[in-house]
Design a protein around this motif. Sequence first.
Motif, PDB file in Angstrom:
ATOM      1  N   ARG A 395       0.833  -1.246  -0.094  1.00 49.35           N
ATOM      2  CA  ARG A 395       0.136   0.051   0.095  1.00 49.35           C
ATOM      3  C   ARG A 395       0.626   1.320   0.024  1.00 49.35           C
ATOM      4  O   ARG A 395       0.241   2.495   0.275  1.00 49.35           O
ATOM      5  CB  ARG A 395      -0.771   0.025   1.141  1.00 49.35           C
ATOM      6  N   GLN A 396       2.123   0.989  -0.329  1.00 49.99           N
ATOM      7  CA  GLN A 396       3.291   2.221  -0.223  1.00 49.99           C
ATOM      8  C   GLN A 396       2.818   3.012   1.117  1.00 49.99           C
ATOM      9  O   GLN A 396       3.094   4.329   0.900  1.00 49.99           O
ATOM     10  CB  GLN A 396       3.094   3.089  -1.597  1.00 49.99           C
ATOM     11  N   ILE A 397       2.942   2.453   2.288  1.00 47.02           N
ATOM     12  CA  ILE A 397       3.015   3.121   3.487  1.00 47.02           C
ATOM     13  C   ILE A 397       4.448   3.418   4.154  1.00 47.02           C
ATOM     14  O   ILE A 397       4.939   2.398   4.421  1.00 47.02           O
ATOM     15  CB  ILE A 397       1.962   2.423   4.565  1.00 47.02           C
ATOM     16  N   ASP A 398       4.892   4.488   4.260  1.00 48.33           N
ATOM     17  CA  ASP A 398       6.312   4.711   4.761  1.00 48.33           C
ATOM     18  C   ASP A 398       6.162   4.612   6.019  1.00 48.33           C
ATOM     19  O   ASP A 398       5.686   5.953   6.560  1.00 48.33           O
ATOM     20  CB  ASP A 398       6.608   6.008   4.029  1.00 48.33           C
ATOM     21  N   LEU A 399       6.273   3.677   6.691  1.00 51.00           N
ATOM     22  CA  LEU A 399       6.469   3.520   7.940  1.00 51.00           C
ATOM     23  C   LEU A 399       7.086   4.319   8.900  1.00 51.00           C
ATOM     24  O   LEU A 399       6.888   4.975   9.948  1.00 51.00           O
ATOM     25  CB  LEU A 399       6.300   2.146   8.645  1.00 51.00           C
ATOM     26  N   ALA A 400       8.481   4.457   8.574  1.00 54.96           N
ATOM     27  CA  ALA A 400       9.460   5.383   9.092  1.00 54.96           C
ATOM     28  C   ALA A 400       9.035   6.821   9.189  1.00 54.96           C
ATOM     29  O   ALA A 400       9.304   7.608  10.072  1.00 54.96           O
ATOM     30  CB  ALA A 400      10.694   5.147   8.369  1.00 54.96           C
ATOM     31  N   ASP A 401       8.366   7.324   8.065  1.00 50.32           N
ATOM     32  CA  ASP A 401       8.033   8.739   8.073  1.00 50.32           C
ATOM     33  C   ASP A 401       6.789   8.882   9.104  1.00 50.32           C
ATOM     34  O   ASP A 401       6.786   9.785   9.804  1.00 50.32           O
ATOM     35  CB  ASP A 401       7.548   9.021   6.591  1.00 50.32           C
ATOM     36  N   TYR A 402       5.929   7.914   9.143  1.00 51.25           N
ATOM     37  CA  TYR A 402       4.967   8.048  10.109  1.00 51.25           C
ATOM     38  C   TYR A 402       5.378   8.051  11.720  1.00 51.25           C
ATOM     39  O   TYR A 402       5.090   8.740  12.559  1.00 51.25           O
ATOM     40  CB  TYR A 402       3.963   6.752  10.065  1.00 51.25           C
ATOM     41  N   LEU A 403       6.696   7.172  11.973  1.00 47.75           N
ATOM     42  CA  LEU A 403       7.361   7.202  13.202  1.00 47.75           C
ATOM     43  C   LEU A 403       7.987   8.491  13.396  1.00 47.75           C
ATOM     44  O   LEU A 403       8.052   9.182  14.444  1.00 47.75           O
ATOM     45  CB  LEU A 403       8.236   6.112  13.258  1.00 47.75           C
ATOM     46  N   ASP A 404       8.609   8.959  12.487  1.00 44.60           N
ATOM     47  CA  ASP A 404       9.220  10.357  12.558  1.00 44.60           C
ATOM     48  C   ASP A 404       8.078  11.312  13.071  1.00 44.60           C
ATOM     49  O   ASP A 404       8.649  12.564  13.781  1.00 44.60           O
ATOM     50  CB  ASP A 404      10.080  10.917  11.310  1.00 44.60           C
ATOM     51  N   ARG A 405       7.081  11.407  12.652  1.00 43.66           N
ATOM     52  CA  ARG A 405       5.920  12.173  12.863  1.00 43.66           C
ATOM     53  C   ARG A 405       5.316  11.966  14.086  1.00 43.66           C
ATOM     54  O   ARG A 405       4.186  12.533  14.273  1.00 43.66           O
ATOM     55  CB  ARG A 405       5.109  12.660  11.490  1.00 43.66           C
ATOM     56  N   ASN A 406       5.415  10.822  14.881  1.00 39.37           N
ATOM     57  CA  ASN A 406       4.738  10.634  16.023  1.00 39.37           C
ATOM     58  C   ASN A 406       3.218  10.236  15.572  1.00 39.37           C
ATOM     59  O   ASN A 406       2.431  10.425  16.117  1.00 39.37           O
ATOM     60  CB  ASN A 406       4.704  11.545  17.134  1.00 39.37           C
ATOM     61  N   ASP A 407       3.151   9.675  14.411  1.00 42.23           N
ATOM     62  CA  ASP A 407       1.813   9.203  13.793  1.00 42.23           C
ATOM     63  C   ASP A 407       1.544   7.739  13.846  1.00 42.23           C
ATOM     64  O   ASP A 407       1.069   7.563  12.602  1.00 42.23           O
ATOM     65  CB  ASP A 407       1.583  10.205  12.415  1.00 42.23           C
ATOM     66  N   ALA A 408       1.845   7.062  14.679  1.00 44.94           N
ATOM     67  CA  ALA A 408       1.657   5.782  14.653  1.00 44.94           C
ATOM     68  C   ALA A 408       0.124   5.310  14.577  1.00 44.94           C
ATOM     69  O   ALA A 408      -0.175   4.365  13.891  1.00 44.94           O
ATOM     70  CB  ALA A 408       2.181   4.949  15.961  1.00 44.94           C
TER      71      ALA A 408
END
Length: 437
Positions: A395-408
């Motif tokens: 689904r092309q979800i950039d998990l590292a980017d979500y972690l960087d933004r505290n958006d788990a």
Amino acid sequence: MSLQPARLPEPPRDILHKLMDAALRAADPAVQIPHNMPELPRGKTIVIGAGKASAHMARCFEQCWIAANGRDDIKNRLGGLVVTRYGHAAPCNHIEIVEASHPVPDAAGQQAAGRIFDIASKAGPDDLIVCMISGGGSALLALPAPGITLEDKQAISKALLKSGATISEMNCVRKHLSAIKGGRLALAGAKARMVTYLVSDVPGDDPAIIASGPTVADPTHQKDARAILKRYGIALPASAEKILNDPDFETLKPNHDCFAGNKTIMLSRPQGSLLAAAKVATELGLVPVILGDAIEGESREIAKMHAGIARQVAQHGQPAPKPCVLLSGGETTVTVRGDGGRGGRNAEFMLSLLLQLRDEAGFAALAIDTDGIDGSEDNAGAIMDGESWTKAQTRQIDLADYLDRNDAYSAFEKLNDLIVTGPTLTNVNDFRAILIF
């Protein structure tokens, strides 16, 4: 040592949910209240308290009290007031239940705290005060020290929550800026006999830290609170600075007369939930390894530590052979970067863990806040298994980017891997389970 996944008696997610359910059952304070009933007083029985579990505790106590002492005159001498988080109420017939904001206090919590303080102050020597205290009580029992406004209190709470401070550090500051915490509620009710029921949500189960210890002695000092604020670079309004430097406004120490004869009863604690989950794991043919019930630290870093232990099990059979489940509790923290995203400490732990284990075979994990609310969202936490990383890539979800933004929260929402339980009416903090097979 074979790296092939071992056979499990049930699907990994089903096992994890069974462990979670066992942990939550063990955390229910209603199990222990019937076995810890106080003696009937000559006067009134006054139930007060604060916390996410407090309304549930009050309802259970009311039912048990009436069952044991069910005469009409006893019912007429039972009353009180308990404040809990919005959505965590449990209806009582004789005890008033009100709701307020958590984790940032609001006017409803301030009003409730003032009323609870007054109720305790009016109790006499023939009365019994029963205090229902659980995690969340610090925000819900919001009675600022003289000169400090609710707005001041809210700003300080928000700064502490974003700072990465531990629960013991946050509550040290809170109690030194409060007119009701740090033993001051016990002082208010000193004429009466007092029993405090506790549900622990803090590492080490220290009564002085749970809900900032409104009915117990406090070993910390104003200088400790000042050091914590300095450590995290948190500036205070002038009113709070004045209180923290006023030697006449110290919290109450163990030798104070107001604690004489008071009783404190611990109903539920994190270790009990870990032991209950371990028992179920053993029954399922898994080797349980309890890593600790008081783990603290940055969520994403604690996840890296857990991932390292999980790999050691998978590759070397240490500290236990597969199939194995790593169990842990405590309270991790999140240092919010920038504006931050959506999500609490358990979702952030899980996102970091998923990034560490990625597409490795033979892993599944779950992490929740046992009160049912992870941070300020509607989920208790999150779950993942070997398919989660594949779904993220597809689904092309950039998990590292979500972690960087505290958006788990948003990351696991897209993966359909959030755990939603609703309010559990208890709170023994984090519960984490990592299955290695």
